[in-house]
Scaffold this motif. Structure first.
Motif, PDB file in Angstrom:
ATOM      1  N   THR A  50       0.840  -1.209   0.000  1.00  0.00           N
ATOM      2  CA  THR A  50       0.000   0.000   0.000  1.00  0.00           C
ATOM      3  C   THR A  50       0.871   1.253   0.000  1.00  0.00           C
ATOM      4  O   THR A  50       0.623   2.196  -0.762  1.00  0.00           O
ATOM      5  N   GLN A  51       1.881   1.266   0.839  1.00  0.00           N
ATOM      6  CA  GLN A  51       2.768   2.426   0.926  1.00  0.00           C
ATOM      7  C   GLN A  51       3.504   2.657  -0.395  1.00  0.00           C
ATOM      8  O   GLN A  51       3.643   3.802  -0.850  1.00  0.00           O
ATOM      9  N   ALA A  52       3.967   1.576  -1.017  1.00  0.00           N
ATOM     10  CA  ALA A  52       4.686   1.704  -2.286  1.00  0.00           C
ATOM     11  C   ALA A  52       3.776   2.273  -3.372  1.00  0.00           C
ATOM     12  O   ALA A  52       4.198   3.096  -4.196  1.00  0.00           O
ATOM     13  N   ILE A  53       2.506   1.851  -3.378  1.00  0.00           N
ATOM     14  CA  ILE A  53       1.548   2.379  -4.364  1.00  0.00           C
ATOM     15  C   ILE A  53       1.342   3.879  -4.147  1.00  0.00           C
ATOM     16  O   ILE A  53       1.330   4.671  -5.103  1.00  0.00           O
ATOM     17  N   GLU A  54       1.179   4.283  -2.906  1.00  0.00           N
ATOM     18  CA  GLU A  54       0.964   5.701  -2.606  1.00  0.00           C
ATOM     19  C   GLU A  54       2.160   6.548  -3.025  1.00  0.00           C
ATOM     20  O   GLU A  54       2.017   7.618  -3.618  1.00  0.00           O
ATOM     21  N   ILE A  55       3.354   6.073  -2.733  1.00  0.00           N
ATOM     22  CA  ILE A  55       4.568   6.806  -3.101  1.00  0.00           C
ATOM     23  C   ILE A  55       4.692   6.900  -4.618  1.00  0.00           C
ATOM     24  O   ILE A  55       4.968   7.971  -5.177  1.00  0.00           O
ATOM     25  N   ALA A  56       4.486   5.777  -5.296  1.00  0.00           N
ATOM     26  CA  ALA A  56       4.624   5.756  -6.756  1.00  0.00           C
ATOM     27  C   ALA A  56       3.613   6.676  -7.423  1.00  0.00           C
ATOM     28  O   ALA A  56       3.924   7.374  -8.392  1.00  0.00           O
ATOM     29  N   ALA A  57       2.388   6.701  -6.903  1.00  0.00           N
ATOM     30  CA  ALA A  57       1.344   7.527  -7.506  1.00  0.00           C
ATOM     31  C   ALA A  57       1.621   9.015  -7.329  1.00  0.00           C
ATOM     32  O   ALA A  57       1.171   9.844  -8.137  1.00  0.00           O
ATOM     33  N   ARG A  58       2.367   9.375  -6.287  1.00  0.00           N
ATOM     34  CA  ARG A  58       2.738  10.788  -6.101  1.00  0.00           C
ATOM     35  C   ARG A  58       3.906  11.182  -7.002  1.00  0.00           C
ATOM     36  O   ARG A  58       4.009  12.329  -7.423  1.00  0.00           O
ATOM     37  N   ASP A  59       4.788  10.216  -7.278  1.00  0.00           N
ATOM     38  CA  ASP A  59       6.024  10.548  -7.983  1.00  0.00           C
ATOM     39  C   ASP A  59       5.959  10.350  -9.489  1.00  0.00           C
ATOM     40  O   ASP A  59       6.835  10.836 -10.218  1.00  0.00           O
ATOM     41  N   ASP A 143      -2.583  12.081  -9.646  1.00  0.00           N
ATOM     42  CA  ASP A 143      -2.620  12.316 -11.085  1.00  0.00           C
ATOM     43  C   ASP A 143      -2.082  11.135 -11.875  1.00  0.00           C
ATOM     44  O   ASP A 143      -1.776  11.260 -13.065  1.00  0.00           O
ATOM     45  N   ALA A 144      -1.972   9.995 -11.224  1.00  0.00           N
ATOM     46  CA  ALA A 144      -1.353   8.831 -11.859  1.00  0.00           C
ATOM     47  C   ALA A 144      -2.390   7.805 -12.286  1.00  0.00           C
ATOM     48  O   ALA A 144      -3.377   7.557 -11.579  1.00  0.00           O
ATOM     49  N   ASP A 145      -2.151   7.199 -13.433  1.00  0.00           N
ATOM     50  CA  ASP A 145      -2.879   6.005 -13.847  1.00  0.00           C
ATOM     51  C   ASP A 145      -2.157   4.803 -13.275  1.00  0.00           C
ATOM     52  O   ASP A 145      -0.929   4.680 -13.405  1.00  0.00           O
ATOM     53  N   ILE A 146      -2.909   3.904 -12.643  1.00  0.00           N
ATOM     54  CA  ILE A 146      -2.321   2.714 -12.045  1.00  0.00           C
ATOM     55  C   ILE A 146      -2.868   1.491 -12.764  1.00  0.00           C
ATOM     56  O   ILE A 146      -4.092   1.329 -12.906  1.00  0.00           O
TER      57      ILE A 146
END
Length: 434
Positions: A50-59, A143-146
């Motif tokens: 979960t944390q990795a997804i949140e970080i990736a979506a911000r960056d 602002d990220a597409d996952i």
């Protein structure tokens, strides 16, 4: 537009399985002009995923997550995504129908556990997977597409090509962003990375240059990696071709091929082009050279055969090595390398013969002949046999592997009519005076 790739799984985090998915996805995205900022590997633990997804979506603007979509308790990607989105998991009717159809088509009842694979976060949508049971998931965070895709390489690649790449292309077009990234690598063998970098020169390797040139080493192969990033495919290709021409000009015959061309493929191609046949006589490498050569399709037209003569008595009985030479100089000597290659050439009636005798370790080394001492003999029809001393570093596998590759490069250079001193790891030795 920039991407981050997440690979999920204990087997990846523990090093039990090599992550090839991330490299492949990054290369495909680069072809669209989407650079990957980083790869992240996360074990099968809900909180860290979960944390990795949140970080990736911000960056990043695009996040591709592979793995963790199966039906078992340790498949946590969908729940981690739901937690990151702050939405519950709900059942997707179309995904459930597709799952049932997949099992029906194979004449098998669908286990209740597989129904979990039809669950997606409430704000997300399922991506069809005609190649397996695990549907993918598409969601938006910040602002990220996952995109969550299966970890099975065949299923992952199909879903990336069917869903991820078209969406990324659509988003680039909508933003009016035109960017093309072309990459390739030029592979060399026989010189260290620092020497290759010296040959390339600071102007080619300047970090602000476009195309960008850098060097990497794996298994003794030093590669010049080139990345050309421009607004159009034509310009990117033109600039890439110009840089590649400069690289080839500076590195010369150390270069044996590009991208995934293996040294043995280049060696066999050179032998076939020159109409030459080869025989092998191996001691410390135990048949590795012969194995590498015959791994190449079509090599039977060039490879006559070979000998693995590990013991001294077989060196004598199979390839007529003089017992007095063995007694005086030892098996690891330029004299024995000379005789092995010379006699293999005659017995096989070949145009070329290569021999290797050395100390691969971990034991057996002395002050005069430390571990990594290998002698390479190269015999040619109608010419004196040449002998090179190779001082190789590394463990047993590395010494044997590099020795075998030195033999391949020596054969290739000879077939091309190039001097053996191009192979800078080899020091010429005269058996008569050694």
């Amino acid at each position: 537009m920039r991407a981050i790739i997440l690979a999920i799984g204990d087997e990846l985090a523990l090093g039990q399985t090599v992550d090839t998915n991330s490299a492949w996805a990054s290369a495909k995205l680069a072809e669209l002009g989407v650079p990957t900022l980083k790869h992240m590997t996360v074990a099968d633990e809900l909180g860290p995923i979960t944390q990795a997804i949140e970080i990736a979506a911000r960056d990043a603007d695009l996040v591709v997550i592979s793995g963790g979509l199966g039906p078992t308790e340790d498949d946590l990607t969908r729940q981690a995504l739901a937690d990151a989105l702050g939405r519950p998991l709900v059942e997707d009717a179309d995904a459930l129908t597709a799952l049932r159809r997949w099992f029906d088509g194979r004449g098998r009842p669908m286990p209740d556990r597989n129904r979990h694979q039809a669950m997606v976060p409430e704000s997300a949508s399922a991506i069809p997977n005609p190649r397996g049971t695990a549907p993918g998931i598409h969601a938006a965070l910040h602002d990220a597409d996952i995109f969550c895709v299966p970890g099975v390489p065949r299923e992952m690649r199909g879903m990336v090509e069917d869903a991820v790449l078209p969406h990324a292309r659509q988003r680039l077009d909508a933003a009016g962003v035109a960017r093309v990234i072309l990459t390739t690598k030029v592979n060399t063998f026989g010189a260290g990375e620092s020497h290759v970098a010296e040959l390339l020169g600071p102007e080619l390797m300047h970090r602000d240059r476009n195309p960008k040139v850098g060097t990497t080493v794996a298994g003794g192969i030093c590669s010049a990696r080139v990345r050309s990033e421009f607004a159009s495919a034509n310009q990117a290709q033109r600039e890439l071709d110009d840089t590649l021409a400069q690289i080839h000009d500076r590195l010369g015959h150390l270069v044996f091929g590009r991208d995934n061309v293996a040294l043995q493929q280049a060696t066999v191609a050179a032998l076939l082009d020159a109409g030459l046949t080869v025989a092998t006589a191996e001691s410390c490498t135990g048949g590795m050279v012969a194995s590498m050569l015959t791994d190449v399709a079509g090599s039977s037209a060039a490879v006559r055969g070979g000998w693995v003569v590990y013991s001294n008595d077989l060196k004598q009985s199979q390839l007529d090595v003089d017992p007095d030479t063995l007694a005086a100089h030892g098996a690891v000597s330029p004299q024995v390398a000379d005789q092995l290659a010379t006699h293999a050439l005659a017995k096989a009636d070949a145009d070329l013969a290569v021999s290797l005798t050395g100390i691969a370790g971990p034991g057996g080394g002395t002050l005069d002949k430390p571990v990594g001492t290998v002698y390479l003999g190269l015999a040619q029809r109608g010419r004196p046999t040449a002998v090179l001393l190779l001082n190789l570093i590394g463990d047993r596998h590395a010494v044997r592997n590099r020795a075998a590759k030195c033999a391949l490069q020596a054969l290739r250079l000879t077939a091309l009519g190039q001097p053996l001193d191009t192979l800078q790891w080899g020091q010429p030795v005269d058996p008569a005076t050694a």
